[in-house]
Design a protein around this motif. Sequence first.
Motif, mmCIF file in Angstrom:
data_model
loop_
_atom_site.group_PDB
_atom_site.id
_atom_site.type_symbol
_atom_site.label_atom_id
_atom_site.label_comp_id
_atom_site.label_asym_id
_atom_site.label_seq_id
_atom_site.Cartn_x
_atom_site.Cartn_y
_atom_site.Cartn_z
ATOM 1 N N GLN A 1 0.825 -1.209 0.000
ATOM 2 C CA GLN A 1 0.000 0.000 0.000
ATOM 3 C C GLN A 1 0.859 1.259 0.000
ATOM 4 O OE1 GLN A 1 -2.430 -1.547 3.456
ATOM 5 N NE2 GLN A 1 -4.065 -0.560 2.332
ATOM 6 N N SER B 1 1.967 4.350 -3.200
ATOM 7 C CA SER B 1 1.926 5.822 -3.132
ATOM 8 C C SER B 1 3.306 6.416 -3.345
ATOM 9 C CB SER B 1 1.385 6.268 -1.770
ATOM 10 O OG SER B 1 0.039 5.929 -1.635
ATOM 11 N N ALA C 1 3.243 12.843 0.999
ATOM 12 C CA ALA C 1 2.782 12.155 -0.218
ATOM 13 C C ALA C 1 2.181 10.782 0.075
ATOM 14 C CB ALA C 1 3.938 12.003 -1.203
ATOM 15 N N THR C 2 2.579 10.192 1.209
ATOM 16 C CA THR C 2 2.140 8.819 1.497
ATOM 17 C C THR C 2 1.317 8.706 2.784
ATOM 18 O OG1 THR C 2 4.186 8.327 2.714
ATOM 19 C CG2 THR C 2 4.168 7.852 0.346
ATOM 20 N N ARG D 1 4.482 6.860 -6.875
ATOM 21 C CA ARG D 1 3.863 7.941 -7.650
ATOM 22 C C ARG D 1 4.587 9.275 -7.480
ATOM 23 N NH1 ARG D 1 -1.158 5.169 -6.387
ATOM 24 N NH2 ARG D 1 -1.495 6.451 -4.550
ATOM 25 N N GLY E 1 -7.163 5.038 1.557
ATOM 26 C CA GLY E 1 -6.094 4.752 0.607
ATOM 27 C C GLY E 1 -6.418 5.172 -0.811
ATOM 28 N N LYS F 1 -6.911 10.679 -3.448
ATOM 29 C CA LYS F 1 -5.740 11.179 -4.171
ATOM 30 C C LYS F 1 -5.042 12.254 -3.334
ATOM 31 C CE LYS F 1 -6.649 8.582 -7.664
ATOM 32 N NZ LYS F 1 -5.842 7.394 -7.911
ATOM 33 N N ARG G 1 -1.805 9.153 3.596
ATOM 34 C CA ARG G 1 -3.078 8.424 3.504
ATOM 35 C C ARG G 1 -2.833 6.913 3.397
ATOM 36 N NH1 ARG G 1 -7.754 11.068 2.946
ATOM 37 N NH2 ARG G 1 -7.691 13.303 2.547
ATOM 38 N N SER G 2 -1.822 6.558 2.638
ATOM 39 C CA SER G 2 -1.483 5.138 2.514
ATOM 40 C C SER G 2 -0.954 4.574 3.825
ATOM 41 C CB SER G 2 -0.439 4.938 1.413
ATOM 42 O OG SER G 2 -0.974 5.257 0.162
#
Length: 489
Positions: free
Chosen positions: A381, A385, A415-416, A388, A486, A489, A418-419
Amino acid sequence: MFKIIIFTFEQALASVGIALLAGIPGAYFIARKTFPAKKILKSLSVIPLCVPALMAALGYISALGLAGWYNRILISLFSLKEPPLRFLYSFSGIAITQGFYNFPLIMKSTADVLSQLDHSPEESAELLGAGQIKIFFTITLPRIIPAIIAGAVPVFIFCYFSFMIILMFGIPGSSTIETEIYFAARMHKPFSKILLLCTTETILAIIVIFTGTLYEKKSEQITENSFSIKKQTPVSFSKKEFPFAALYFIIIFIFFVIPFFSIPLNSFFGTNDTYPTLKYWKFILSSKSFIPSVTTSIIQASITGLLCTATAIIFSTATRLCPHSGIKQIIKTIPLLPMAISSVAASVIILKITALSEYNTNLITLCAVQTFLYWPFAFRQIYASASRISDEVIFSAKLLSNSKTQFLTEVFFPATKRSCISAFLFSFAISIGDASLPVVLAIPEYTSLALFTYRLFGYRFPAACCTSMILGIVCITLCILAEKIGDQK
């Protein structure tokens, strides 16, 4: 030993076969058709990952067991003296339970690729007079085989490592490698024999997993190369397709939906109860073990969730920042290795180590083993992210950051994040629903909600359904929440 290996593969392959038969039509319906229950069918993909195997076993016993709802109804309707459905506690019962329990995994992976396929070849074949069935088997199916295999491999591994379902169904004279390791440890057989079983099981699993990764890459290539092509717009079922679709949904309802709905039913209806009752819920809530089991479960799952997320962040950062492609590929294979080691094998080896060191297993031991086994799920997971983040951003951040810590706090974590939250919730859900590790580790004076449910199964089945229902609601809620967070965006 050869007989045990053969049986292990037979039950896993039979389960995968049923999962394929149930999953491929569902994938086709999701990708190519519109119907009212489409969202519900798609949402089933969370069940195998979120609902513990313990709950699945209870569900199928509640519906298809000797005292299950199907047998109760048939006995009542036809005044039978004996339950007519007896296949659950057999090879067929294991295959049906595991196959339908895991079919949403194949359905989802296949539907994702099928929805991205170029529809031009099918359209050309249709113009030349080919029927839909012929088009599917000659054109569509060959192109989605990598996706089908990529989805079938995790199902095979889950069934190959199946412990709780095999243990609870208890087929006389039949044992998988997993249950054989457990019973060999329980009966204090020579550790050399146990180690041989663990090694054999792991080597075979590694071969299967690495084969699956090859097909997963092929499946990803199909998806990546399909953004500028002509895709089919989902349409309604034709008159010829409708009977087959209706039969499919009836089968899924009988063998998937009803078993899981039987759990809440059994929490209000015992075998001899004519009317619904709350006595089983009262028993659970008044039990001295209930509150401690809930508390322990929350503490255990929180520790495991944090450790899994932290480990995944470290490996995701190292993998994303690695400048050498060869080394990066080696790092990316590390998370695959724990997936080839079963929970029972890991627990038995830990028990041997603790016995030699005169160190008793405890909650920390359990969390450490869970972290070792479950962090790859969190890694997938978080790394998705992290991958990207563009190379230009990483290069600029490295150039402008005073330290790696600044890069992590100002670039990587934002950047990550949420993941990371999603990975924690998912790891929490897997940990709290795990009954296999607590059963094998046999930690003194320890009880979790999953272990409490397993202990109730033997003598108070309706009460076990009560705690299983609580466990299922918690796990499903956390997984749905993790998926929503997750996906942002």
